[in-house]
Structures are given as structure tokens and as C-alpha cells.
Design a protein around this motif. Structure first.
Motif, PDB file in Angstrom:
ATOM      1  N   ARG A 166      -6.981  14.644  37.573  1.00  0.00           N
ATOM      2  CA  ARG A 166      -6.485  13.958  36.290  1.00  0.00           C
ATOM      3  C   ARG A 166      -6.377  15.074  35.099  1.00  0.00           C
ATOM      4  N   ARG A 223      -6.600  15.544  27.382  1.00  0.00           N
ATOM      5  CA  ARG A 223      -6.137  14.306  27.246  1.00  0.00           C
ATOM      6  C   ARG A 223      -6.413  13.414  26.240  1.00  0.00           C
ATOM      7  N   VAL A 238      -3.063   9.496  31.937  1.00  0.00           N
ATOM      8  CA  VAL A 238      -4.125  10.384  32.320  1.00  0.00           C
ATOM      9  C   VAL A 238      -3.836  11.166  33.680  1.00  0.00           C
ATOM     10  N   PHE A 278      -2.283   5.439  27.539  1.00  0.00           N
ATOM     11  CA  PHE A 278      -2.850   6.462  28.562  1.00  0.00           C
ATOM     12  C   PHE A 278      -2.986   5.996  29.969  1.00  0.00           C
ATOM     13  N   GLU A 308     -14.715  10.416  29.884  1.00  0.00           N
ATOM     14  CA  GLU A 308     -14.467  11.082  28.426  1.00  0.00           C
ATOM     15  C   GLU A 308     -15.421  11.185  27.618  1.00  0.00           C
TER      16      GLU A 308
END
Ligand SMILES: Cc1cc2nc3c(=O)[nH]c(=O)nc-3n(C[C@H](O)[C@H](O)[C@H](O)COP(=O)(O)OP(=O)(O)OC[C@H]3O[C@@H](n4cnc5c(N)ncnc54)[C@H](O)[C@@H]3O)c2cc1C
Ligand code: SF4
Length: 502
Positions: free
Chosen positions: A17, A23, A30, A190, A355
């Protein structure tokens, strides 16, 4: 002949990713493309097992071993054709499907990791674009019959494409200002950049499908008017009635919202930025709704909750908690509970979870706490146990386990209660069942003669792959109803359920 030993030579591998710090600074997808070498290696892991259970796992009946072998040998054009024979929109499912096919992959029987079916699918879908674009298919002579499709989500669009390709005149009515259903303003960029939808819409338009946005059927145009204009109507209005928790003290406080309110507002800002227009994330009444600098609490454990998490990080939240009523699932399949090839109850972590944010399991909100001005400042939670008694869910709080989590923004992602109550239902003579969905007869008709239903509106909140499968099947039924020549493919019937142990 497929390689029977490929899975012994290669381990399951997915492309890396994009790095988290990079990102979360943008809204782009992603996953970068996998690269041909990796994807051909992974397709080689498919042993063409003879009885491919992945077919049964996929509601579309995608011909997975066929296209795996075509990719392995570099037959990209044939793979593109094979994939599109069963799936109108593999660029959506390849990006977004939870891949029940992989849970049913025969490699799982021997304790091996399944083939990366979904990743192969998206690479084939993207290869179609790279190798000449999504060319419109030639459409046959017009049948003289016309169909109205209400709702432009994956169910409505799949049905529209199938019917147009059979020679019928199709008009899609959408109340929103843009087409795509939940793919447009529900699912963040995303996960699915909107250029994929636009590209497909251009293909549908070139095949003759007409689109009318900003038309709320049942309000701006009545069922009677629509029926006078068309020979059949397909209702594909989704299951957008968000579940709420009105009995929880403090629910009316400022800062407590339905998750969809937050997602739609955020997606509209991204769409506006793409068009070079500045925009603020606001509710339809103009109230700002943005996670920047806030302590965010997301209630719920599914796709919607994970999407809120990713959005909150990109908006610059100060911190995020995600609360789940149920205990933390195991990492691996419990074969006694969910034997292969069924869909297992396991801990699912989305890219949004790497994240940041904290997941809290087996807790329930007891109160949304007021800061004294009518704005939420915290949620009070308790640890709970959940039991099923006579089909009913009993939630019991453990005494003395209550605590507060700071919260300036609370998002309710606790599911959907079926299709919305709206004037269109009565006008077309359809009713919601106990789950808030609309039952279909075996020929996909519901209510008045010539009125069909498909997708989440029929199934209840579900998945894109089911919406496409139902859209295709309902199109086949409409084609038969209109006396069309031959038959169209119908991958599912209205009673079809996911693979289950009992
Ligand atoms: C936040 C979120 C994330 C999701 N993520 C995933 C995922 O990662 N993978 C996955 O497989 N599934 C996911 N899903 C589920 C998936 O999006 C749905 O199952 C799918 O979109 C259903 O398709 P549909 O065509 O039946 O309905 P929808 O996509 O809901 O489209 C229905 C359309 O009908 C329109 N409509 C309703 N009433 C009228 C009217 N009266 N007149 C005109 N138009 C009308 C609506 O505006 C809407 O555009 C997600 C759902 C949500 C909410
Ligand atoms: S649509 Fe979903 S279930 Fe079907 S092959 Fe693709 S990833 Fe698997």
C-alpha cells in the motif's frame, strides 16, 4: 493447462500500500497498481482445482480459474473478455469487494492462503482501460420497448447496461446531482477514485443509456407518469435508511451524527476540489461537519465505520476511537463455527485501521455527555456481553465497567434499516417487509405488474457484487417480461443467499 504446483512455489503476496504518512495527506487510492510480474505470479497460484468453490462464493459466478490462467499466460485480452462476460463493473468489485470467493478458495482447505482473486480481477479491469479503453459494445436493433431504472447505484447501472445491450431504450433516473449511488458520495475516493465511475458512465451513455439526474421519482415525477412513458420499471433505490439510537441519552446533542452525513459531506468536498471549486464539508442545512482537530468517536464495526475512520484521519482529527458492540473476532477461521467454504467471522482490518485510531471491542454507549451548552463532549461507555436469545440480541452491561471517552464528533455507523420510506413506494404499490427491504417474486417483480426491484432495496444493505448480480438478474427478468429474443444471464434468483453452513 494451469500450473498445479504454483501455490507451492509462490506465497500469497499483495502489492504494498502507499505509505501511511503519504496517503493520509491526500484522497487518492491506497493501492498502487500491482505490476505485471507480481500479478502473473499470483495468478499462477490458482491450480484450477476441478470444482472451483470460488464460483459459488462469488454471486456473479465470475469464471475465476479461467481468467487466472489467462493472466498467468499473458492472455490479457481474453482475460478482459472472460471477466466482462459475467461482471459489468470489475473495476468496482476488484477494488471494493470483500471477496467471498477467496474465503471459498480450495487452497483454504489445506491450510494454504487463498489466491489473490480480487487483486487479479482489478488488474484485468485496469488492463481493459489501458489496452484501448472501455469500448462501447455494438447494440442490436431497437426492440421498441422502454425501461425506466430508478437509482444509479451498481444494481441500477448493471441492469441498465444489460437492457441497453439487448436493444431496449433505457433511462436511469437519479435524485442526486451525480450518478453512481453509494459509489459516488458514500464510498470515499481513497477506496474508489470517481474517475472509474465516470469512465463506465461514458460507456453506458455511448451504448444508448440515457441519464436524468436531480429527479426524485415519486416527487418530481410520479409513478403514474413514469409508467405511462415506459413499458417496465426497475426500482434500485438502495437501503439508505440509517439505523439510529434515539433512546440513548444525549442523542440530540450537537456533534452526534449519522455516519453517512459525514461521508457524503466529505466526498462532496473532494468532488468539488476535483472540479477546482472550493467547498466546506457541511450538512444539507449548512451546519459544518468536519473532523479537523476533533476527538472523533465512531460507533460501529463495518465498512461504513472504516470509511469514517479514513476520512477523519485525512481531515486531521486529533484522535479517533472506533467502538464495537461485539468482542474482538479471532484472527483465523473457527472451523467449528464457520467451516470452509463459508464466510468466516474473523478480525477484518481495513487499510484505514493501519492509519491510526483505537478500536475498542465489546462496549456499548450508555450516554452522549453534554458539555453544558448542548454540544457533545464525551461518550460514556460500558463493557458488555451480547447473547442471542430466541433470535433476539440481549446486551448486558458489566457493572462498574463504565468510563468516558472524549468526543467532539460522534458518528453513528450502526447499520441500515432497509430502504427509505418515501412516496415512490406507495405509488408503485410496493411495501417494506420487517427488515425494511422490498420482497421480490421469483421473476423479480414487486408490487404492480411490470415493476421490478433489485439491489440493496431488495436484499437490504449488502455488497456491490450482490447489487451487480441482482441488477443483471432483474434485467434478464425484464427482458423476458418484454418478450425479448433469447435470454440474458441471471447469476442469482431473489432467494439466493451467501454460502452458509446451515
Ligand atoms: C459507506 C459505505 C461503504 C461501503 N463500502 C463497500 C465496500 O467497500 N464494498 C462493498 O462491496 N460494498 C460496500 N458498501 C455497500 C454498497 O455500497 C452497496 O451494497 C451498493 O452500493 C448497493 O447498490 P444499489 O445499486 O442497490 O444501491 P445504492 O448504491 O444505494 O444506490 C441507490 C440509488 O438510488 C437513488 N434513489 C433512491 N430513491 C430514489 C428516488 N426516489 N428517485 C431517484 N433516485 C433514487 C439514490 O440516490 C442512490 O443513488 C458500502 C456502503 C456504504 C454505506
Ligand atoms: S466480484 Fe468479489 S466475489 Fe466475485 S470474483 Fe470478484 S472479488 Fe471475488
Amino acid at each position: 493447462m494451469p500450473d498445479p504446483n504454483g501455490f507451492l512455489r509462490y506465497d500469497r503476496r499483495l502489492p504494498a500500500r502507499r505509505p501511511v504518512p503519504v496517503r493520509i495527506m491526500d484522497w487518492r487510492e491506497v493501492y498502487p497498481p500491482a505490476g505485471e510480474e507480481l500479478i502473473r505470479e499470483q495468478a499462477t497460484r490458482c491450480m484450477d482445482c476441478g470444482i472451483p468453490f470460488c464460483h459459488d462464493g462469488c454471486p456473479l459466478g465470475n469464471r475465476i480459474p479461467d481468467w487466472n490462467d489467462l493472466v498467468r499466460t499473458g492472455g490479457w485480452d481474453a482475460a478482459v473478455e472472460s471477466l466482462h462476460a459475467t461482471n459489468n463493473f470489475p473495476e468496482f468489485t476488484g477494488r471494493l469487494c470483500p471477496a467471498p470467493c477467496e474465503a471459498a478458495c480450495v487452497l483454504g482447505l489445506g491450510g494454504q492462503q487463498p489466491v489473490t482473486i480480487k487483486q487479479v480481477e482489478v488488474e484485468i479491469a485496469d488492463a481493459a482501460v489501458a489496452r484501448g479503453g472501455l469500448r462501447p459494445q455494438p447494440v442490436p436493433a431497437p426492440t421498441g420497448k422502454s425501461v425506466a431504472v430508478v437509482g444509479s447505484g451498481p444494481a441500477g447501472l448493471a441492469a441498465a447496461q444489460q437492457l441497453a445491450r439487448a436493444g431496449h431504450a433505457v433511462t436511469v433516473y437519479e435524485r442526486d446531482d451525480a450518478l453512481g449511488g453509494l459509489l459516488r458520495y458514500g464510498i470515499p475516493d481513497f477506496k474508489l477514485e470517481k474517475r472509474h465511475i465516470d469512465r463506465r458512465l461514458a460507456q453506458l451513455a455511448a451504448e444508448g443509456v440515457r441519464f436524468r439526474t436531480g429527479v426524485n421519482v415519486g416527487v418530481d415525477v410520479t409513478a403514474e407518469e413514469l409508467r405511462a412513458e415506459h413499458d417496465a420499471v426497475l426500482l434500485a433505490c438502495g437501503a439508505l435508511q440509517g439505523r439510529d439510537t434515539p433512546e440513548t441519552p444525549g442523542r440530540a446533542l450537537r456533534g452526534v451524527h449519522q455516519a453517512m452525513a459525514h461521508l457524503v459531506a466529505a466526498n462532496r468536498v473532494v468532488a468539488a476540489a476535483g472540479e477546482g471549486r472550493p467547498a466546506l464539508a457541511t450538512l444539507p442545512d449548512g451546519t459544518p461537519i468536519d473532523a479537523a482537530g476533533k476527538h472523533v468517536v465512531i460507533i460501529g464495526g463495518g465498512d461504513t465505520a472504516a470509511d469514517c475512520l479514513g476520512v477523519a484521519h485525512r481531515q486531521g482529527a486529533a484522535g479517533v476511537h472506533q467502538l464495537d458492540l461485539y468482542p474482538e473476532p479471532p484472527a483465523d477461521r473457527d472451523a467449528a463455527r464457520d467451516p470452509w467454504p463459508t464466510w468466516p467471522w474473523v478480525l477484518r482490518s481495513y487499510p484505514a485501521h493501519e492509519e491510526g485510531g483505537e478500536r475498542v471491542f465489546a462496549v456499548a454507549v450508555q450516554e452522549f455527555v453534554d458539555d453544558g451548552t448542548g454540544q457533545v463532549r464525551a461518550v460514556r461507555i460500558a463493557e458488555v456481553t451480547v447473547e442471542k436469545v430466541d433470535g433476539r440480541r440481549i446486551v448486558t452491561a458489566l457493572p462498574g465497567s463504565e468510563r468516558e471517552i472524549p468526543a467532539d464528533l460522534v458518528l453513528l455507523a450502526i447499520g441500515f434499516e432497509g430502504t427509505e420510506e418515501q412516496p415512490l413506494l406507495d405509488q408503485f404499490g410496493v411495501t417494506r417487509n420487517g427488515r425494511g427491504a422490498v420482497d421480490a417474486r421469483p421473476d423479480w417483480q414487486a408490487g404492480a405488474d411490470g415493476v421490478f426491484v433489485a439491489g440493496d432495496m431488495h436484499r437490504g444493505a449488502s455488497l456491490i457484487v450482490w447489487a451487480i448480480a441482482e441488477g443483471r438478474a432483474a434485467a434478464a427478468a425484464i427482458h423476458a417480461y418484454l418478450g425479448g429474443v433469447g435470454t440474458l444471464p441471471a447469476p442469482v434468483d431473489p432467494a439466493r443467499q451467501p454460502l452458509a453452513a446451515r
